[in-house]
Enzyme design. Sequence first.
Site, PDB file in Angstrom:
ATOM      1  N   GLU A   1      57.283 -79.533 -12.541  1.00 25.26           N
ATOM      2  CA  GLU A   1      58.369 -78.587 -12.265  1.00 25.26           C
ATOM      3  C   GLU A   1      58.980 -78.778 -10.881  1.00 25.26           C
ATOM      4  O   GLU A   1      59.899 -78.047 -10.511  1.00 25.26           O
ATOM      5  CB  GLU A   1      57.860 -77.162 -12.440  1.00 25.26           C
ATOM      6  CG  GLU A   1      57.481 -76.853 -13.880  1.00 25.26           C
ATOM      7  CD  GLU A   1      56.801 -75.500 -14.045  1.00 25.26           C
ATOM      8  OE1 GLU A   1      56.836 -74.963 -15.158  1.00 25.26           O
ATOM      9  OE2 GLU A   1      56.215 -74.996 -13.059  1.00 25.26           O
TER      10      GLU A   1
ATOM     11  N   LYS B   1      54.051 -81.646  -8.855  1.00 21.83           N
ATOM     12  CA  LYS B   1      53.343 -80.372  -8.943  1.00 21.83           C
ATOM     13  C   LYS B   1      52.101 -80.468  -9.818  1.00 21.83           C
ATOM     14  O   LYS B   1      51.062 -79.907  -9.497  1.00 21.83           O
ATOM     15  CB  LYS B   1      54.283 -79.288  -9.487  1.00 21.83           C
ATOM     16  CG  LYS B   1      53.668 -77.896  -9.548  1.00 21.83           C
ATOM     17  CD  LYS B   1      54.638 -76.883 -10.121  1.00 21.83           C
ATOM     18  CE  LYS B   1      54.026 -75.486 -10.139  1.00 21.83           C
ATOM     19  NZ  LYS B   1      54.906 -74.494 -10.791  1.00 21.83           N
ATOM     20  N   GLN B   2      52.232 -81.141 -10.944  1.00 18.99           N
ATOM     21  CA  GLN B   2      51.123 -81.207 -11.892  1.00 18.99           C
ATOM     22  C   GLN B   2      51.240 -82.468 -12.734  1.00 18.99           C
ATOM     23  O   GLN B   2      52.250 -83.169 -12.688  1.00 18.99           O
ATOM     24  CB  GLN B   2      51.127 -79.990 -12.804  1.00 18.99           C
ATOM     25  CG  GLN B   2      52.289 -79.940 -13.792  1.00 18.99           C
ATOM     26  CD  GLN B   2      52.390 -78.622 -14.516  1.00 18.99           C
ATOM     27  OE1 GLN B   2      52.890 -77.655 -13.972  1.00 18.99           O
ATOM     28  NE2 GLN B   2      51.915 -78.586 -15.744  1.00 18.99           N
TER      29      GLN B   2
END
Length: 764
Positions: A488, A593-594
């Site tokens: 994101e 972010k991930q």
Amino acid sequence: MTKRLFEIDPWVIKTNQLAIDDKRLQESITSIGNGYMGMRGNFEEDYSGDTHQGLYLAGVWFPDKTRVGWWKNGYPKYFGKAINSPDFLRIPIKVNGATLDLAKTDFTDFDLELDMHDGVLRRSFIATFGDTKVKFSFLRFMSVVTRELGLITVSAEVLSGQAELEFAPSINGNVHNEDSNYEEAFWQFVNQEATADHYSLTMETKPNPFGTPRFSVTEQMTNLVESDAQVERTASASPAKVSETIKTTLKAGQKVILRKQIAVVTSRDVKTADQKAAATKVLAAAAEKSLATHLAEQDAAWRKRWAQADVEISGDPAAQQGIRFNILQLFMTYYGEDSRLNVGPKGFTGEKYGGATYWDTEAFIVPMYVSVTKPQVTRQLLEYRYNQLAGAFHNARQQGLKGALYPMVTFDGIECHNEWEITFEELHRNSAVAHAIYEYTDYTGDTSYVLTKGIDVLVGIARFWADRVHFSKRHQQYMIHGVTGPNEYENNVNNNWYTNQMATWVLRYTLEILQQVSSEKATELDVSAAEQDHWRDIVTRMYYPTDEKLGIFVQNDGYLDKDLRPVSTLDPSERPLNQHWSWDKILRSPFIKQADVLQGIYFLDDQFTLAEKKRNFDFYEPMTVHESSLSACIYGIIAAEIGEEDKAVSLYSRTARLDLDNYNNDTADGLHITSMSGGWLSIVQGFAGLRHHQGQLSFKPFCPENWQQYRFQINYRDRLLAVTVSHQATTLEVLSGDDLVVAVNGKEVSLPTAKAVTIANEAH
């Protein structure tokens, strides 16, 4: 990571310190629930310091109007909120006319503990009022035996002096959400009753312009009192509030015990007019049992859960506490009792994010629950999406597209989040819904769902992807533009590798299942030969960004043109980035972010070589900040597979103790419930290397260096299998069910029922 607020204990979350400066964090961690209702770890008595009042009812929500100047066609019309429900927790207390308030009252011997054996929260302290000292003890839990029942007990023992004690247990409908506009209330009064032996309050959510259901709730309380002295009791009522005042005067050595029993009934199950009678019935049955009996029943119910799902770790108490805390909070949020419910991102621990359902359920909860609960629990999560298929068709039509688009955030199947770029453009959630159907079917061997209802979901999603892709004449390939991938920290990108990969996987899987459905079902679905040929063409000619020189899958077009640098170059004071950087700066940065590319490798594990996994891990992990709760476990699982054992263990700690150690400095808002499966996945799929494919279970186990061993159990196709891993060997035993053949480190191992088989571990 901030300082730890709680001691390390294998079965208890406990502290002897009231965290005045971190009260909200302490409240989040001591949240409790029973799948039907739950609450943050607020105090029963008054507290004038900083606190976040929170009590929530499963499936009860409100469509708050989206008020933004940039609203465009296709945007959600409302923001679905898990709303703060009428407060039944409060028991204001006075001693000799002074209010008990730990933000102001002198106190010692503070003790707070959440027992993970049974989800019971206890607290005690000694309060001083001049020459009078009183020991207060609190106990509360949400019953998993009777879901509508909450039990709160407070005892006061006078240690010195004389105490005029006053308790005012109440039910208060004058509540609001912290994120509501100008403390806007979502509830309106219906009726109430306050008599000597009957206290009830009925509230209803206010009207809304969107046609979503309104909810009513009746909360009713009975107060049972045992005192060493005479007791005076008075009933009272004020607008949307009922309460009882209980007074007694005690000398040193005397004690009073107040047992507040609460029944909560909502219109999800009982009509408003019948709720009071239903609540009365719940309380009447509860009153026939002693507190000891209620606790024994609670403990017995939880013992059954732990017997199936516990992970036992020897040698690392912090790791042990972390995994049990995760499992406890997950099961207090959802244990499959109600097919209308799902696993909310904050559960009963906070309001942030809104919504009751994210893609997190399919991506992270299903792979755990299918192993540690009865198969019907996971199947209900699949049925939940099937029952909301009409909403998915609506969401696609809102975007001018065919097929079914499952929402990023929802209560009822309709998209209800108001952050377009971050959430609504994350179209990849559609594929996670489809992958959960595969996960359940392949793991359990049960095809009854996928061939009847699941195929409707798959065809709907496949038709969406077939319409959402476009064909690039210049490249002679299909592409997907204008999306946000799992990362994101990049919005509105073209050709997110993960999104493209999962879209074509859905098309392939749907085509495969279509060959297995009955002729009647095939006729009903009406997927023509031409349509199937088009899907195959998309699969054959989909574009996937790659870089041959680096040997990696590129996260999305343009990613390699960023100022690529590792997270280690960041000043630690800048972390977490989303709390220190502007959004513009984050979007321009290379920091992830991930798991994004790695999320696709995790889902489609058998399609990639170990070398491909290692190259992509080595490239992307150094640039990943893991500022999503969903990140560390995916990287940890792949780290374990490629032999990066120390990294895998470090990432396990981050995911299992994410909230206990407040890694991302955001647990004060509530726990990260839907990522709490990550600890279990990190151990079982990571350290033990569990994989399943076409009826074959396989393991590639190792034991972390600072652990002595670990043990877990899994359900698999009507069997219960126990796995114990030490540094030297792995022991497997089919505890119940038929014999089983598994693979361990690539070699077949036969497991006779009720006979443990031990295999020496390979050197790593």
